[in-house]
Design a protein around this motif. Structure first.
Motif, PDB file in Angstrom:
ATOM      1  N   GLU A 196       7.119  16.121  -3.378  1.00  0.00           N
ATOM      2  CA  GLU A 196       8.248  15.510  -4.085  1.00  0.00           C
ATOM      3  C   GLU A 196       8.974  16.511  -4.976  1.00  0.00           C
ATOM      4  O   GLU A 196      10.192  16.469  -5.117  1.00  0.00           O
ATOM      5  N   ASP A 197       8.245  17.431  -5.595  1.00  0.00           N
ATOM      6  CA  ASP A 197       8.821  18.400  -6.534  1.00  0.00           C
ATOM      7  C   ASP A 197       9.659  19.411  -5.760  1.00  0.00           C
ATOM      8  O   ASP A 197       9.123  20.189  -4.956  1.00  0.00           O
ATOM      9  N   PRO A 198      11.000  19.467  -5.967  1.00  0.00           N
ATOM     10  CA  PRO A 198      11.855  20.374  -5.192  1.00  0.00           C
ATOM     11  C   PRO A 198      11.488  21.840  -5.381  1.00  0.00           C
ATOM     12  O   PRO A 198      11.497  22.619  -4.414  1.00  0.00           O
ATOM     13  N   ALA A 199      11.173  22.245  -6.598  1.00  0.00           N
ATOM     14  CA  ALA A 199      10.863  23.656  -6.858  1.00  0.00           C
ATOM     15  C   ALA A 199       9.559  24.050  -6.169  1.00  0.00           C
ATOM     16  O   ALA A 199       9.451  25.127  -5.563  1.00  0.00           O
ATOM     17  N   LEU A 200       8.529  23.170  -6.278  1.00  0.00           N
ATOM     18  CA  LEU A 200       7.247  23.464  -5.642  1.00  0.00           C
ATOM     19  C   LEU A 200       7.382  23.463  -4.121  1.00  0.00           C
ATOM     20  O   LEU A 200       6.809  24.300  -3.430  1.00  0.00           O
ATOM     21  N   ARG A 201       8.157  22.508  -3.626  1.00  0.00           N
ATOM     22  CA  ARG A 201       8.407  22.434  -2.180  1.00  0.00           C
ATOM     23  C   ARG A 201       9.051  23.723  -1.687  1.00  0.00           C
ATOM     24  O   ARG A 201       8.641  24.300  -0.672  1.00  0.00           O
ATOM     25  N   ALA A 202      10.072  24.221  -2.407  1.00  0.00           N
ATOM     26  CA  ALA A 202      10.765  25.452  -2.015  1.00  0.00           C
ATOM     27  C   ALA A 202       9.821  26.648  -2.060  1.00  0.00           C
ATOM     28  O   ALA A 202       9.874  27.537  -1.193  1.00  0.00           O
ATOM     29  N   ALA A 203       8.947  26.680  -3.070  1.00  0.00           N
ATOM     30  CA  ALA A 203       8.006  27.798  -3.184  1.00  0.00           C
ATOM     31  C   ALA A 203       7.035  27.814  -2.008  1.00  0.00           C
ATOM     32  O   ALA A 203       6.728  28.870  -1.443  1.00  0.00           O
ATOM     33  N   ARG A 204       6.536  26.633  -1.665  1.00  0.00           N
ATOM     34  CA  ARG A 204       5.587  26.568  -0.555  1.00  0.00           C
ATOM     35  C   ARG A 204       6.259  26.915   0.776  1.00  0.00           C
ATOM     36  O   ARG A 204       5.675  27.592   1.629  1.00  0.00           O
TER      37      ARG A 204
END
Length: 737
Positions: free
Chosen positions: A708-716
């Motif tokens: 759900e977290d956009p920043a974490l999603r982008a990092a992964r």
């Protein structure tokens, strides 16, 4: 009878030598022999016809003998052929087919026998259907039935093999594929040449067949000279006596025996003059096919002709006289030749004298051509190439030679060769096409150009490059010996392939009249074996820019199968000629990897990660092959597929904040990433990738990438993107399996 099934001796079909050495005697068997005696058959048709009928007879035998019984016989077919004969012999054929039993199940017992114990109408009909008396019907409960039923066992007697052969052989012979079938006289029968005699035996019994009005007998005909003194045909008592009886009549029917005798006689006669035979395996095969009884004769020619280049003499003798040359210990030719006489002897020396007389005339022609060619300057010949068309859409041979020169100059800078010499060799490589010698002997193209340049004082690198630039001619031929020769060959073949493809002349299916596949493989082999750092996209781009294009000829180009004769898949659409040409080259690179012996998983994954740099591709395949059996790569392949599926519809950048990664499993991957990206050695990189298999499994088991977290999603996503790029430095592991 089937491939790999052992006979009673343990021998296998087409491989057991013991069958022909007196072993493997099976009771109730005989030897079969068929010979078609014809007018002279062209040598190129002999082996294919012999092979085809052997296969047809073998297939027929397999259909006559049940699979379970065929192993008891060890049947093998031996083939013979000579200029006027096609023959087949099979030892160990059973005298008759084995008897077979067949059980038929009928209606229930209660429907076949009445209360009074007498057969009912239905029971009588069942017995009548199978041709037996009702007393032969028995009642038992077969498997799968709930009550006793009428059962009858039938015995089918095996047919005599001689009858089966008599029925099948005429059709098998008539069905042979003959490239140039003909009819003679009023006959409607088509064959390669008229059949004059048929020898067909099963043991000592004649198999009664007739083909084109010729009835089979137990006799045949030997050498024509033999029958001048012995007018009667040669009787063959049994199939085992076939070879010895015919040799006594002046015919060696085994092509292997003729080839062996010719080779032995060649070496012996060459040694008598302190020389050795100039090896020519193709010529040896030809001589073995065109004579019935080989007798090698040594002749002489004037030593003055030794002034001609060695290749001219060798080619002239081979092409015109089917003769071998003799060379001394130093490799220089001696004034002798060896040729085959189709008879047992040459008592009056007429064969030797006749060959010498004809050969001398041929060599005078060659000497004249050689002298006349040298009267004209090299530049005159180069200029005259303008009158010789290479391809109508692409231009003359002069234009082609100038393109080769330009391409060779540009490529020379990539491989560290002298650009001026490369340009000179490219411009001069085709001038001998206008010479009298090449007009007479097309197979000397390039060779004569090199010789004329050598005599004119050209630099050694240049004339050697011109002399060998047509190589490799085929898959068995070696690439040129010199670096400059390899470069000119590469430029010449690239110009031909890219020029033809640019103008729409691409091969389809098994048809490749311009030999574009062969030329492309030649280009690939040169770069592969020289390990040159030549990028295919760069090569295609340079050559493409030099070739004229007649209109927009590309719309759809079908994919080119890697093997000739393979079916075409759906057509592929290309944006333009460049893309289509690259696809053509990529297909051939894939074939080269297969020829090199790399495993399918290695080929697929390495090719998908980049094919343009052949030296790099070869190095990656070598590194991958060392890890091909490592079970960790199977797990890595699954993870690579998963990464590809995740990233398929995502846009991921290469940068990400590692501080956002909080789970232990993703932190491990982030730490390993740095090592992967900085490891230059491929072996070390593959070891690191293999070690990544387990952490990747753990990552996908514990981490939700599209969270759900956009920043974490982008990092992964960025982490997986970087990992995938690290994988692709070596291979696309999603194609590993």
């Amino acid at each position: 009878m089937r491939e790999g099934v052992s006979g009673a001796c343990g021998g296998r079909r087409r491989t057991c030598r013991n069958h022909w050495e007196g072993g493997c005697e099976v009771s109730g068997t005989k030897t079969f022999l068929l010979e078609l005696h014809c007018e002279e058959i062209p040598a190129r048709f002999l082996e294919p016809l012999a092979d085809e009928l052997a296969d047809k007879v073998e297939d027929a035998l397999e259909s006559w003998i049940p699979t379970g019984d065929s192993a008891n016989y060890g049947i093998k077919i031996q083939k013979f052929y000579s200029p006027r004969k096609l023959a087949w012999r099979a030892q160990g054929l059973p005298i008759a087919q084995p008897d077979q039993t067949d059980t038929q199940v009928g209606p229930p017992q209660r429907m076949c026998v009445g209360e009074d114990g007498k057969p009912t109408l239905q029971g009588l009909k069942f017995a009548e259907k199978w041709g037996v008396d009702f007393s032969a019907v028995r009642f038992e409960q077969p498997a799968g039935k709930k009550e006793p039923c009428a059962v009858v066992t039938l015995m089918k007697r095996g047919r005599p093999t001689v009858d089966l052969l008599a029925e099948a052989l005429p059709g098998l012979i008539a069905g042979l594929h003959v490239p140039k079938a003909m009819r003679w006289g009023s006959s409607e029968f088509e064959f390669v040449r008229p059949i004059r005699n048929i020898l067909c035996l099963f043991g000592d019994q004649v198999v009664p067949i007739t083909v084109d009005g010729v009835r089979a007998t137990n006799t045949t005909w030997g050498h024509r000279l033999y029958h001048r003194e012995h007018p009667a045909p040669v009787a063959i008592a049994t199939p085992e006596a076939y070879e010895s009886a015919l040799e006594a009549a002046g015919v060696v029917v085994s092509v292997e025996a003729r080839r062996t005798r010719i080779a032995q006689q060649l070496e012996a006669l060459a040694a008598e003059v302190e020389g050795r035979v100039v090896a020519d395996a193709e010529l040896l095969d030809t001589l073995a096919e065109i004579v019935e009884f080989p007798k090698i004769v040594r002749g002489e020619f004037p030593a003055d002709f030794l002034e001609l280049p060695k290749e001219v003499l060798v080619t002239s003798l081979r092409e015109h006289q089917k003769s071998f040359c003799i060379e001394g210990p130093d490799g220089a030719l001696l004034p002798f030749f060896l040729t085959a006489a189709n008879r047992t002897d040459d008592p009056a020396g007429f064969v030797k004298a006749g060959n010498e007389w004809v050969l001398k005339a041929r060599l005078y022609d060659a000497h004249f051509f050689f002298a006349e060619d040298r009267k004209h300057s090299i530049e005159t010949r180069v200029s005259s190439l303008e009158q010789l068309v290479f391809q109508r859409e692409i231009g003359s041979y002069l234009e082609k030679s100038l393109r080769i020169s330009d391409l060779a100059r540009k490529l020379s800078l990539k491989v560290g060769l002298d650009p001026d010499k490369a340009a000179s060799a490219g411009r001069l490589c085709k001038f001998d096409l206008r010479s009298l010698m090449v007009n007479e002997f097309p197979e000397l193209q390039g060779i004569m150009g090199g010789e004329y340049l050598r005599l004119a004082g050209a630099p050694t690198e240049v004339w050697k490059a011109v002399k060998e630039h047509y190589r490799p001619i085929g898959p068995e031929d070696s690439i040129p010996d010199s670096d400059l020769g390899c470069l000119i060959s590469l430029a010449d073949k690239s110009d031909t392939v890219i020029g033809c493809l640019k103008n729409g002349m691409y091969p389809t299916g098994s048809k490749d009249p311009l030999a574009l596949r062969r030329f492309t493989l030649g280009v690939i082999r040169i770069i592969w074996e020289k390990n040159w750092n030549i990028d295919f996209k760069s090569l295609i781009s340079i050559a493409y820019s030099l070739v004229p294009m007649k209109g927009n000829v590309f719309a759809i180009i079908p994919p080119i199968p890697q093997e000739e004769g393979a079916p075409l898949s759906k057509p592929r659409w290309f944006d333009g000629p460049i893309e289509a040409i690259e696809a053509f080259f990529k297909d051939r690179v894939a074939y080269q990897l297969e020829v090199a012996g790399y495993a399918g998983s290695v080929r697929r994954s390495a090719l998908a990660a980049g094919w343009e740099d052949l030296a790099d591709l070869k190095a990656r395949c070598e590194a991958l092959s060392a890890f091909a059996e490592d079970p960790r790569f199977a797990s890595l392949a699954q993870s690579a597929k998963r990464i590809g599926n995740i990233l398929k519809d995502e846009i991921a950048s290469g940068d990400f904040d590692r501080g956002l990664l909080t789970q232990a499993e993703e932190k491990v991957l982030a730490e390993r990433l740095g090592k992967l990206e900085t490891t230059a050695d491929r072996k070390a990189l593959l070891e690191a990738l293999a070690d990544l298999a387990e952490p990747l499994e753990a990552f996908f088991a514990a981490v939700m990438v599209k969270c759900e977290d956009p920043a974490l999603r982008a990092a992964r996503l960025s982490l997986l993107h970087r990992l995938r790029q690290a994988f692709l430095r070596v291979a696309d592991f999603s194609l590993w399996q």
